[in-house]
Scaffold this motif. Structure first.
Motif, PDB file in Angstrom:
ATOM      1  N   ALA A 194       6.853  12.940 -11.282  1.00 15.30           N
ATOM      2  CA  ALA A 194       7.852  12.636 -10.253  1.00 15.30           C
ATOM      3  C   ALA A 194       7.804  11.127 -10.008  1.00 15.30           C
ATOM      4  O   ALA A 194       7.177  10.670  -9.047  1.00 15.30           O
ATOM      5  CB  ALA A 194       7.572  13.415  -8.968  1.00 15.30           C
ATOM      6  N   PRO A 195       8.447  10.334 -10.878  1.00 19.05           N
ATOM      7  CA  PRO A 195       8.329   8.874 -10.799  1.00 19.05           C
ATOM      8  C   PRO A 195       8.673   8.288  -9.433  1.00 19.05           C
ATOM      9  O   PRO A 195       8.006   7.366  -8.962  1.00 19.05           O
ATOM     10  CB  PRO A 195       9.301   8.383 -11.875  1.00 19.05           C
ATOM     11  N   LEU A 196       9.712   8.823  -8.781  1.00 17.13           N
ATOM     12  CA  LEU A 196      10.096   8.253  -7.492  1.00 17.13           C
ATOM     13  C   LEU A 196       9.009   8.454  -6.443  1.00 17.13           C
ATOM     14  O   LEU A 196       8.845   7.621  -5.541  1.00 17.13           O
ATOM     15  CB  LEU A 196      11.416   8.866  -7.010  1.00 17.13           C
ATOM     16  N   LEU A 197       8.271   9.530  -6.547  1.00 18.40           N
ATOM     17  CA  LEU A 197       7.147   9.734  -5.640  1.00 18.40           C
ATOM     18  C   LEU A 197       6.067   8.681  -5.888  1.00 18.40           C
ATOM     19  O   LEU A 197       5.462   8.156  -4.946  1.00 18.40           O
ATOM     20  CB  LEU A 197       6.581  11.143  -5.813  1.00 18.40           C
ATOM     21  N   SER A 198       5.844   8.336  -7.150  1.00 14.61           N
ATOM     22  CA  SER A 198       4.878   7.280  -7.476  1.00 14.61           C
ATOM     23  C   SER A 198       5.307   5.950  -6.873  1.00 14.61           C
ATOM     24  O   SER A 198       4.480   5.201  -6.335  1.00 14.61           O
ATOM     25  CB  SER A 198       4.743   7.139  -9.000  1.00 14.61           C
ATOM     26  N   TRP A 199       6.602   5.641  -6.952  1.00 17.40           N
ATOM     27  CA  TRP A 199       7.086   4.377  -6.382  1.00 17.40           C
ATOM     28  C   TRP A 199       6.866   4.319  -4.871  1.00 17.40           C
ATOM     29  O   TRP A 199       6.489   3.271  -4.328  1.00 17.40           O
ATOM     30  CB  TRP A 199       8.574   4.204  -6.698  1.00 17.40           C
ATOM     31  N   VAL A 200       7.106   5.429  -4.200  1.00 20.70           N
ATOM     32  CA  VAL A 200       6.876   5.462  -2.749  1.00 20.70           C
ATOM     33  C   VAL A 200       5.393   5.273  -2.440  1.00 20.70           C
ATOM     34  O   VAL A 200       5.025   4.558  -1.506  1.00 20.70           O
ATOM     35  CB  VAL A 200       7.410   6.779  -2.153  1.00 20.70           C
ATOM     36  N   GLY A 223      13.309   3.590  -6.661  1.00 23.95           N
ATOM     37  CA  GLY A 223      11.886   3.318  -6.478  1.00 23.95           C
ATOM     38  C   GLY A 223      11.532   1.865  -6.654  1.00 23.95           C
ATOM     39  O   GLY A 223      10.730   1.314  -5.892  1.00 23.95           O
ATOM     40  N   VAL A 224      12.120   1.227  -7.658  1.00 24.45           N
ATOM     41  CA  VAL A 224      11.857  -0.198  -7.887  1.00 24.45           C
ATOM     42  C   VAL A 224      12.222  -1.013  -6.650  1.00 24.45           C
ATOM     43  O   VAL A 224      11.449  -1.868  -6.186  1.00 24.45           O
ATOM     44  CB  VAL A 224      12.644  -0.711  -9.109  1.00 24.45           C
ATOM     45  N   LEU A 225      13.407  -0.768  -6.101  1.00 19.16           N
ATOM     46  CA  LEU A 225      13.844  -1.549  -4.937  1.00 19.16           C
ATOM     47  C   LEU A 225      12.958  -1.293  -3.729  1.00 19.16           C
ATOM     48  O   LEU A 225      12.572  -2.229  -3.011  1.00 19.16           O
ATOM     49  CB  LEU A 225      15.299  -1.220  -4.602  1.00 19.16           C
ATOM     50  N   ILE A 226      12.595  -0.044  -3.486  1.00 19.23           N
ATOM     51  CA  ILE A 226      11.733   0.280  -2.350  1.00 19.23           C
ATOM     52  C   ILE A 226      10.386  -0.415  -2.488  1.00 19.23           C
ATOM     53  O   ILE A 226       9.839  -0.965  -1.513  1.00 19.23           O
ATOM     54  CB  ILE A 226      11.573   1.812  -2.228  1.00 19.23           C
ATOM     55  N   ALA A 227       9.828  -0.432  -3.688  1.00 23.12           N
ATOM     56  CA  ALA A 227       8.543  -1.098  -3.905  1.00 23.12           C
ATOM     57  C   ALA A 227       8.676  -2.611  -3.775  1.00 23.12           C
ATOM     58  O   ALA A 227       7.846  -3.265  -3.128  1.00 23.12           O
ATOM     59  CB  ALA A 227       7.989  -0.719  -5.275  1.00 23.12           C
ATOM     60  N   GLN A 228       9.701  -3.179  -4.381  1.00 24.23           N
ATOM     61  CA  GLN A 228       9.879  -4.634  -4.314  1.00 24.23           C
ATOM     62  C   GLN A 228      10.074  -5.107  -2.878  1.00 24.23           C
ATOM     63  O   GLN A 228       9.488  -6.119  -2.463  1.00 24.23           O
ATOM     64  CB  GLN A 228      11.069  -5.054  -5.173  1.00 24.23           C
ATOM     65  N   GLU A 229      10.892  -4.395  -2.119  1.00 26.58           N
ATOM     66  CA  GLU A 229      11.153  -4.816  -0.742  1.00 26.58           C
ATOM     67  C   GLU A 229       9.943  -4.600   0.155  1.00 26.58           C
ATOM     68  O   GLU A 229       9.872  -5.152   1.254  1.00 26.58           O
ATOM     69  CB  GLU A 229      12.374  -4.084  -0.196  1.00 26.58           C
ATOM     70  N   ALA A 230       8.954  -3.811  -0.315  1.00 25.49           N
ATOM     71  CA  ALA A 230       7.695  -3.642   0.414  1.00 25.49           C
ATOM     72  C   ALA A 230       6.658  -4.681  -0.018  1.00 25.49           C
ATOM     73  O   ALA A 230       5.522  -4.646   0.458  1.00 25.49           O
ATOM     74  CB  ALA A 230       7.136  -2.240   0.189  1.00 25.49           C
ATOM     75  N   GLY A 231       7.048  -5.589  -0.916  1.00 22.51           N
ATOM     76  CA  GLY A 231       6.158  -6.676  -1.309  1.00 22.51           C
ATOM     77  C   GLY A 231       5.538  -6.531  -2.682  1.00 22.51           C
ATOM     78  O   GLY A 231       4.718  -7.373  -3.080  1.00 22.51           O
TER      79      GLY A 231
END
Length: 286
Positions: A194-200, A223-231
């Motif tokens: 579940a890649p999106l779960l990994s990104w979160v 997922g990429v955007l959520i991770a990037q915007e979290a730093g």
């Protein structure tokens, strides 16, 4: 491409959040009954009736609000306008294989891209009812507010997540070299399906990094955007910029993602894996 007025991204995020939570409620309710599982393709993927029902909820809401946008959905393919600069990527149930075996590790994901660049990302976890979302340049939000975890150096090796595309063969030599290298350096390598779960999890600071090999797009951009915007930072395996597209001649996107303080370590691991692959041309048969 047609001319379009600038989009209110906060409004788009609200629409995506509400749609994902409606689809999540449907999935959560559906878990109380028997789930019908069907084979999908020749690579071991599956689809359930819940995937299809959740996708219908998402499509109805997105296309009703944005009828002139392009929509690419996991099960339905491309819908809406083919000429819009705005495109939605919809994964109604990321982690279907988990749900099919009774493992409650799956999420709903939506991304809005402008000229191919993700500008809104939403991931909803039906089991907990929690939602994470991001707008490009506006940070990541979670159930308790802004998400920007401090860097915590791993004491006994990093905890990493591994993700690969369904088209990757079991004996793919590059994938095997990468996984072997990571296993020797990490405290644990998760393969969540579940890649999106990994990104979160990366955005929250629960894991230290993700390594992806020839991954699909539909469960990538949110997922990429959520991770990037979290730093967090995302790079190609060779350390170059990562825009979510695959290099010419390759199927799927390959990358490392982590806190900037860990980037050099993950890139060294990727480089070492490439050297292993070059030194042992028949690595897949070892």
């Amino acid at each position: 491409m047609i001319e379009e007025d600038p989009l209110n991204l906060d409004h788009a995020r609200n629409v995506a959040v509400e749609a994902s939570e409606a689809a999540g409620a449907l999935l959560r309710e559906g878990l109380s009954a028997a789930v019908n599982v069907h084979a999908k393709g020749d690579a071991g993927d599956v689809v359930t009736d819940l995937d299809l029902a959740a996708e219908k909820v998402l499509l109805d809401r997105v296309l009703t609000e944005f009828p002139d946008h392009t929509v690419v959905a996991e099960e339905s393919g491309t819908l809406g306008s083919a000429e819009s600069r705005y495109s939605w990527l919809i994964d109604p149930l990321d982690g279907t294989n988990n749900l099919a075996i009774g493992l409650p590790a799956f999420v709903v994901g939506l991304a809005l891209c402008e000229d191919g660049l993700p500008v809104v990302g939403v991931v909803h976890e039906p089991v907990t009812g929690h939602t994470w979302s991001a707008v490009r340049g506006g940070g990541t939000a979670g159930p308790s507010g802004p998400v920007a975890p401090p860097y915590r150096p791993p004491a006994h090796g990093p905890v990493l997540a591994w993700t690969q595309g369904y088209g990757v063969a079991r004996d793919d030599p590059a994938a095997r070299a990468l996984k072997l290298t990571l296993e020797t350096r990490a405290r644990r390598v998760l393969q969540l399906w579940a890649p999106l779960l990994s990104w979160v999890m990366l955005a929250r600071g629960d894991i230290h990094g993700i390594v992806g090999y020839r991954t699909e797009t539909v469960d990538l951009h949110a997922g990429v955007l959520i991770a990037q915007e979290a730093g967090m930072t995302v790079r190609a395996l060779d350390g170059g910029p990562f825009d979510g597209t695959a290099p010419a001649g390759e199927e799927g996107s390959s990358f490392v993602a982590c806190h900037p303080a860990m980037l050099d370590e993950l890139l060294r691991a990727a480089a070492d894996a490439a050297r292993v692959r070059a030194a042992f041309p028949s690595f897949a048969g070892l």
